[in-house]
Structures are given as C-alpha cells and as structure tokens.
Motif scaffolding. Structure first.
Motif: not given
Length: 469
Positions: A111-131
């Motif tokens: 979808g159109p917001m895909g590129i925007f969400v992709k920029t959060f991938e590093p932060m998502i990885n940090d959050s998931v790694r902690q959880r």
C-alpha cells in the motif's frame, strides 16, 4: 500486540504465523534440582518465522507480511513438580530466562504507506529483540503448566480393558466371555500418593497402585504389606527401577469378587468344538466320537445318567489371594462347583439334576520374565485339592472328582495364562524398550531394574494427543 513508536500508538495483529525453519539446540540438558525442581537448558537454537500482519494506528492501516529470524537462542527453564489433591502430577514454572545472540525482522508492507512504515524497521527490530525473551518464556510457561498433567495421565490412570482379548457379540466361548466380563471397565488407579522426590541423580514417585473398575466406587478396604527390603539392597546402575506390590492384584481380585466377576458357568454350548465332548456322560457316542469325557473319567455318573450332558457352575468360595515371595508369585483360589446332568433327549432337557457339589482349593504360580520389548507372565496350575460336599451318585469320593482336573489343566488354566501374559505387557508395549532388564522377587513385591529406550513414535503420539498450544 500493542506498539508505540515516535508518538504513534497502535495494535499489530499477526495471522498465519508459521515456522519457516528450525535448527534444534546444539546442547540440551535436563538436570534435577532437589527437592522437586527440574531445570531444562537449551543452548544455541535457531528459529525462522513468517507471518502476515495488519498494523492499525488510527487513521492509518497498513498490511503486509514479515520474515523473522532468531539465532543463537539459549533458554533456561526451572520447573517445580507437584502432586495435587487428586493425585495428578502438576508443574509450576518458577523461573525462565532467554538470551538471544541475534534477531532480525524484515517487514514487507503493502500500500501507499509501505515506504513510510519500512523506515521504522530498525526501531521495530530493537523493540522486538527486547520483547522476545518475555514472549517466549510466557508462552513456554503456559505450555508446560497447561499440559504436564495431561502428559502424566497415561501413567496415573491406565486403562486395562483394551489389553485383554476381545469378544465378538456372537461369540459363545466361555473363557472369552469370562475374561471379557472380568476386564470390562478395568483400570489401574496409579494416582500419586506423595510429592515427587528429586535428588541430583534421580526422581522417585510413589503411586496408589490399585486395580479398580469404572462401574464401582467402593474403596479397597485393606492396605499393602510394607516393602521393607526395598531400601536394604543397593541399587544397580540401571536407569529405572520399578517396584510393584502384590496389593495391585489383590485389589483387583477383591473388587472382582465383590462385583461377582469371578463366577464361571461351563456347558456344552459355550465350550470350543474340541472340548464339547468332555461334558458328555457317555463316550464314544452318536454325538461325540471320543474316548475322554465325564462319563469315562467318573464311570458312576455315566451309569446313572446315560445319554446326558453335564454342566458346571464354578463359584468363588472365598476371596482369592495373591502373594509375591522370593520364588515368584502364588495365587490361592477357593471355588465351590455345582455339577448338573441334563438328558440329551430334547423332550427331557428341562429335567436338570444336580448331581455333585464339591469345592476345590488350588494354587497357581505366575512367573515373570522380562524381554527387551515387554514384561511377560506365565501361569501354571500346580495344586488341585478336592473336597466333596454332596453327591447324588453313590460310590463317588474326592479321588473320583480329582479325575476331572484335565478340564482345568488343559482348558481353563492355559486360557487364563494367555490372558495374563497379554495383560502383563500393558504399560510397556510400544512405549519403552528394555535393555538388560532384571527381575527380583521379594516378600510382598517384585522389582524390575532396567536400562531403556523410549519408542519415539509412541511418545510423539502421546504428546500430540495431550498438548494444547
């Protein structure tokens, strides 16, 4: 799960979550920690996951899929084993920790917001790694505590009926009918009667060890003899030691006796073809071309009741008793036998006459011999004492009646022996393979010491039936 990133709060829903690849831990360790704890250690395992996702942060909704990898995970789980008030084994996870060497999640939003969400991938990885450790341990705790009692149910209650020979509805074989009636609803009440004891080297459990029937609720009114010699001899180096009291079988005999499951009626119609001639009072005859029958063994019956057929009602005249001793196992039986003669002439078939009442005190020995696959049992009838109570036939005494022993020794005893041999294998068949098993006989109990190998397919089947995720 909820998420919060740079002021954006929302919910991520995962669906079709699946394992894409899995590498088992390079090291798996199970240790006992006294007095009741088990510590499971898993080192260096890898998991690859895939999932579809929907991220909802009003007014933004983003869909897509993700691929996650977890590598070098190490888990330590400490569980306490406990017996509840019903005698079932339960488990409580007291501690869980998980360490991860590496993890990475690749998200593929659409979808159109895909590129925007992709920029959060590093932060998502940090959050998931902690959880991940918290999520993994929570899931593992739920899995263990929810299912451990179900896994142990196949030990704490063992259904015996399925291990005895089956009888077709149209079948008239007397021994199959007797065994089928005896075994109906039979099970081992193997509830735990103490808390499990764990040392650094082994786990010890104590069980009720009684045979009961589903239709009966009466408790067994006696207790097992103390197994005093159990702690006087040093244990061998075998992996497992099983101790079985003679109380197990005595409880079964008591409840079967109380429920009238030990009576046996023998007549021409329910004997196998090769044994039908035995109950005739005359042989050879038009019906049976044989030279062995009741009339031949006890001629006085043949003379007084020619052209007739006998029948026997075998009734327990006291509670049977099993005793383990250093020579093996002995079974004491006391039966009263009512003998009838029925004319072969159909017009007179209703004129049944009671001709004998006598009792038999007998003893059967059962010996156990373990193999790599099962615990075999064999029964031999070795004592047959007769006492005559009433006789309608002159000239008959105990010696005359003792001539009927072939019916017991060639028909009843072998069939019971076959049933005992089959039933003795029940807890072990298809589940465990013995390695170098050794049986020892004691006063009041027997012991089986063995190394073993679990049968993978059977254990997996038990786990699949028991586990709820």
């Amino acid at each position: 799960m909820p998420f919060s990133q740079i002021g954006i709060n929302g919910i991520v829903n995962l669906k079709n979550l699946h394992v894409k690849n899995y590498r088992p831990p390079q090291v798996s360790v199970l240790n006992f920690l006294p007095p009741r704890h088990v510590v499971l250690g898993l080192e260096n395992l890898d998991i690859g996951l895939g999932s579809d996702f929907t991220a909802n942060a009003v007014p933004i909704v983003v869909e897509g899929n993700l691929i996650g990898t977890i590598s070098g995970m190490t888990v330590a789980l400490t569980t306490e084993l406990l017996t509840d008030v019903t005698g079932k084994m339960n488990a409580v996870v007291r501690n869980c920790s998980a360490l991860i060497a590496n993890s990475h999640i690749t998200i593929n939003p659409t979808g159109p917001m895909g590129i925007f969400v992709k920029t959060f991938e590093p932060m998502i990885n940090d959050s998931v790694r902690q959880r991940i450790p918290e999520i993994f341990c929570s899931r593992l705790q739920n899995l263990v505590e929810k299912n451990i009692s179900k896994l142990f149910e196949f030990i704490t209650k063992i259904n015996l009926e399925d291990y005895f020979p089956k009888m077709d509805k149209s079948e008239r074989d007397v021994m199959n009918m007797f065994i089928s009636h005896l075994a109906k609803g039979m099970y081992v009440d193997n509830r735990m009667i103490t808390q499990p004891l764990l040392t650094m080297d082994y786990i010890e459990t104590n069980h009720q060890g009684e045979i009961q029937f589903e239709s009966l609720s009466e408790p067994t009114p006696f207790y097992p003899r103390p197994m005093e010699q159990m702690f006087r001899e040093p244990l061998s180096d075998h992996m497992a030691h099983f101790y079985v009291s003679d109380h197990l079988l005595n409880s079964m005999l008591y409840h079967a006796y109380q429920d009238n499951r030990l009576a046996l009626k023998i007549n021409e119609s329910n004997l196998p073809k090769e044994m039908k001639s035995f109950v005739s009072t005359q042989c050879p005859s038009k019906k049976h071309q044989t030279f062995v029958c009741v009339g031949y063994l006890i001629p006085e019956i043949g003379k007084l009741y020619p052209d007739s057929t006998t029948s026997f009602a075998i009734l327990p005249h006291g509670l049977p008793y099993v005793m383990f001793n250093r020579d093996g196992m002995a079974v004491e039986i006391k039966n009263r036998i009512l003998t009838y003669a029925i004319p072969d002439d159909p017009a007179q078939s209703r004129n049944r006459s009671q001709i004998l009442v006598f009792s038999i005190n007998g003893q059967a020995d059962i010996t156990f011999s373990p193999t790599s696959e099962s615990l075999n049992a064999r029964m031999n009838l070795n004592r047959f004492n007769v006492r005559l109570h009433r006789s309608a036939v002159r000239g008959i005494d105990e010696t005359s009646i003792a001539r009927l022993s072939p019916l017991s020794k060639t028909f009843i005893a072998p069939r019971l022996s076959a049933a005992v041999e089959k039933a003795a294998r029940f807890p072990l068949q298809d589940t465990i393979k013995f390695i170098n098993p050794v049986i020892k006989n004691y006063d009041g109990f027997i012991s089986l010491s063995t190394d073993f190998q679990l049968e993978k397919n059977k254990i997996e089947s038990i786990v699949r039936k028991s586990i709820e995720f």
